[in-house]
Design a protein around this motif. Structure first.
Motif, PDB file in Angstrom:
ATOM      1  N   VAL A  38       1.157  -0.838  -0.172  1.00 34.20           N
ATOM      2  CA  VAL A  38       0.134   0.249  -0.033  1.00 34.20           C
ATOM      3  C   VAL A  38       0.948   0.777   0.265  1.00 34.20           C
ATOM      4  CG1 VAL A  38      -1.545   1.568   1.338  1.00 34.20           C
ATOM      5  CG2 VAL A  38      -1.496  -1.155   0.823  1.00 34.20           C
ATOM      6  N   ILE A  39       0.878   1.926  -1.040  1.00 36.02           N
ATOM      7  CA  ILE A  39       1.715   3.255  -1.124  1.00 36.02           C
ATOM      8  C   ILE A  39       0.406   3.891  -1.228  1.00 36.02           C
ATOM      9  CG2 ILE A  39       3.635   4.397  -2.111  1.00 36.02           C
ATOM     10  CD1 ILE A  39       4.759   2.073  -2.567  1.00 36.02           C
ATOM     11  N   ARG A  40       0.623   5.358  -1.157  1.00 34.93           N
ATOM     12  CA  ARG A  40      -0.305   6.649  -1.749  1.00 34.93           C
ATOM     13  C   ARG A  40       0.114   7.202  -2.117  1.00 34.93           C
ATOM     14  NH1 ARG A  40      -4.558   4.078  -0.279  1.00 34.93           N
ATOM     15  NH2 ARG A  40      -4.631   3.199   2.031  1.00 34.93           N
ATOM     16  N   LEU A  41      -0.497   6.992  -3.111  1.00 34.77           N
ATOM     17  CA  LEU A  41       0.796   7.939  -4.090  1.00 34.77           C
ATOM     18  C   LEU A  41      -0.286   8.962  -4.422  1.00 34.77           C
ATOM     19  CD1 LEU A  41       3.267   9.527  -5.555  1.00 34.77           C
ATOM     20  CD2 LEU A  41       2.855   7.711  -6.761  1.00 34.77           C
ATOM     21  N   THR A  42      -0.618  10.488  -4.469  1.00 35.28           N
ATOM     22  CA  THR A  42      -1.548  11.514  -4.795  1.00 35.28           C
ATOM     23  C   THR A  42      -1.277  11.543  -5.993  1.00 35.28           C
ATOM     24  OG1 THR A  42      -0.855  12.921  -3.969  1.00 35.28           O
ATOM     25  CG2 THR A  42      -1.509  12.309  -2.179  1.00 35.28           C
ATOM     26  N   PRO A  43      -2.912  12.543  -6.642  1.00 37.25           N
ATOM     27  CA  PRO A  43      -2.332  12.257  -8.355  1.00 37.25           C
ATOM     28  C   PRO A  43      -1.781  13.578  -7.948  1.00 37.25           C
ATOM     29  CG  PRO A  43      -4.790  11.687  -7.657  1.00 37.25           C
ATOM     30  CD  PRO A  43      -4.175  11.576  -6.389  1.00 37.25           C
ATOM     31  N   ALA A  44      -1.563  14.713  -7.157  1.00 40.03           N
ATOM     32  CA  ALA A  44      -0.835  15.540  -7.013  1.00 40.03           C
ATOM     33  C   ALA A  44       0.578  15.285  -6.908  1.00 40.03           C
ATOM     34  CB  ALA A  44      -1.268  16.857  -6.446  1.00 40.03           C
ATOM     35  N   ASP A  45       0.565  14.507  -6.273  1.00 45.81           N
ATOM     36  CA  ASP A  45       2.491  13.714  -5.804  1.00 45.81           C
ATOM     37  C   ASP A  45       2.922  13.022  -7.745  1.00 45.81           C
ATOM     38  OD1 ASP A  45       2.367  14.475  -3.329  1.00 45.81           O
ATOM     39  OD2 ASP A  45       1.728  12.653  -3.096  1.00 45.81           O
ATOM     40  N   ALA A  65       1.667  13.483 -10.702  1.00 48.81           N
ATOM     41  CA  ALA A  65       1.645  14.707 -11.860  1.00 48.81           C
ATOM     42  C   ALA A  65       2.989  15.178 -11.243  1.00 48.81           C
ATOM     43  CB  ALA A  65       0.657  16.220 -11.208  1.00 48.81           C
ATOM     44  N   THR A  66       3.405  15.664 -10.126  1.00 47.44           N
ATOM     45  CA  THR A  66       5.078  16.354  -9.787  1.00 47.44           C
ATOM     46  C   THR A  66       6.138  15.214 -10.204  1.00 47.44           C
ATOM     47  OG1 THR A  66       4.194  18.124  -7.922  1.00 47.44           O
ATOM     48  CG2 THR A  66       6.062  17.675  -7.621  1.00 47.44           C
ATOM     49  N   PHE A  67       5.610  14.310  -9.916  1.00 53.34           N
ATOM     50  CA  PHE A  67       6.738  13.630 -10.358  1.00 53.34           C
ATOM     51  C   PHE A  67       6.699  13.426 -11.983  1.00 53.34           C
ATOM     52  CE2 PHE A  67       6.646  10.050  -5.986  1.00 53.34           C
ATOM     53  CZ  PHE A  67       7.454  11.612  -5.955  1.00 53.34           C
ATOM     54  N   ALA A  68       5.814  13.600 -12.304  1.00 48.61           N
ATOM     55  CA  ALA A  68       5.612  13.103 -13.986  1.00 48.61           C
ATOM     56  C   ALA A  68       6.670  14.445 -14.316  1.00 48.61           C
ATOM     57  CB  ALA A  68       4.655  12.512 -14.317  1.00 48.61           C
ATOM     58  N   ILE A  92       1.112   7.804 -17.461  1.00 51.74           N
ATOM     59  CA  ILE A  92       1.488   7.937 -16.171  1.00 51.74           C
ATOM     60  C   ILE A  92       0.853   7.174 -15.673  1.00 51.74           C
ATOM     61  CG2 ILE A  92       2.040  10.048 -14.602  1.00 51.74           C
ATOM     62  CD1 ILE A  92       1.978  12.109 -17.000  1.00 51.74           C
ATOM     63  N   VAL A  93       0.608   7.081 -15.437  1.00 53.60           N
ATOM     64  CA  VAL A  93      -0.112   5.963 -14.513  1.00 53.60           C
ATOM     65  C   VAL A  93       0.605   4.603 -14.508  1.00 53.60           C
ATOM     66  CG1 VAL A  93      -2.251   4.182 -13.447  1.00 53.60           C
ATOM     67  CG2 VAL A  93      -2.226   6.977 -13.504  1.00 53.60           C
ATOM     68  N   GLN A  94       0.800   4.112 -15.521  1.00 52.64           N
ATOM     69  CA  GLN A  94       0.980   2.769 -16.224  1.00 52.64           C
ATOM     70  C   GLN A  94       2.605   3.206 -15.576  1.00 52.64           C
ATOM     71  OE1 GLN A  94       0.236   2.650 -19.844  1.00 52.64           O
ATOM     72  NE2 GLN A  94      -2.204   1.156 -19.422  1.00 52.64           N
ATOM     73  N   ALA A 106      -8.863  12.715 -11.615  1.00 54.63           N
ATOM     74  CA  ALA A 106      -7.899  14.029 -10.934  1.00 54.63           C
ATOM     75  C   ALA A 106      -6.243  14.357 -11.760  1.00 54.63           C
ATOM     76  CB  ALA A 106      -7.540  13.624  -9.211  1.00 54.63           C
ATOM     77  N   LEU A 107      -5.460  13.011 -11.095  1.00 56.70           N
ATOM     78  CA  LEU A 107      -4.125  13.483 -12.660  1.00 56.70           C
ATOM     79  C   LEU A 107      -4.068  14.419 -13.779  1.00 56.70           C
ATOM     80  CD1 LEU A 107      -1.584  13.111 -12.798  1.00 56.70           C
ATOM     81  CD2 LEU A 107      -2.173  10.091 -13.568  1.00 56.70           C
ATOM     82  N   ASP A 108      -5.326  14.154 -15.127  1.00 54.80           N
ATOM     83  CA  ASP A 108      -5.271  14.706 -15.913  1.00 54.80           C
ATOM     84  C   ASP A 108      -5.779  16.242 -15.053  1.00 54.80           C
ATOM     85  OD1 ASP A 108      -5.331  14.732 -18.507  1.00 54.80           O
ATOM     86  OD2 ASP A 108      -7.894  15.096 -18.930  1.00 54.80           O
TER      87      ASP A 108
END
Length: 114
Positions: free
Chosen positions: A38-45, A47-50, A80-82, A103-105
């Motif tokens: 279980v890793i919690r990575l928000t869409p904002a996180d 997007a920032t990583f990408a 990006i999710v893939q 949310a990621l979009d």
């Protein structure tokens, strides 16, 4: 499914031992296994990583290249999710989570505006 089989195997293995100690060890092993998954990575996180180029090894450009590729449709939120799934940052089920993808979009569009 793989994780379920591993947990089932652990339960079967430890059920052959008697006593409270074996049960406690089984519960601890299961909790450690689940916690690792279980890793919690928000869409904002994400997007920032990408944007910062963390997925370059997965073929996704960072910074201005990401913005251009996303705006032109060359890179989608699913791409990006893939990439994050391939790097074990998100579970496979995230690809089916429309709320997360939307949310990621939105986050990627927000980055584009700045």
């Amino acid at each position: 499914m793989k994780r379920f089989l591993q947990i089932s195997f652990l339960l079967m293995l430890f059920s052959s031992f008697s006593g409270a100690s074996a049960i406690a060890q089984t519960k601890e092993a299961m909790n450690m296994t689940i916690a690792q998954e279980v890793i919690r990575l928000t869409p904002a996180d994400l997007a920032t990583f990408a944007y910062r180029g963390y997925f370059k090894s997965q073929g996704i450009s960072g910074y201005g290249g990401l913005i251009q590729d996303h705006s032109s449709g060359k890179v989608s939120n699913k791409d990006i999710v893939q990439a994050a799934i391939a790097m074990h940052l998100l579970p496979d089920s995230t690809l089916n989570n429309r709320g997360y993808l939307n949310a990621l979009d939105n986050q990627l569009r927000e980055i584009n505006l700045h």
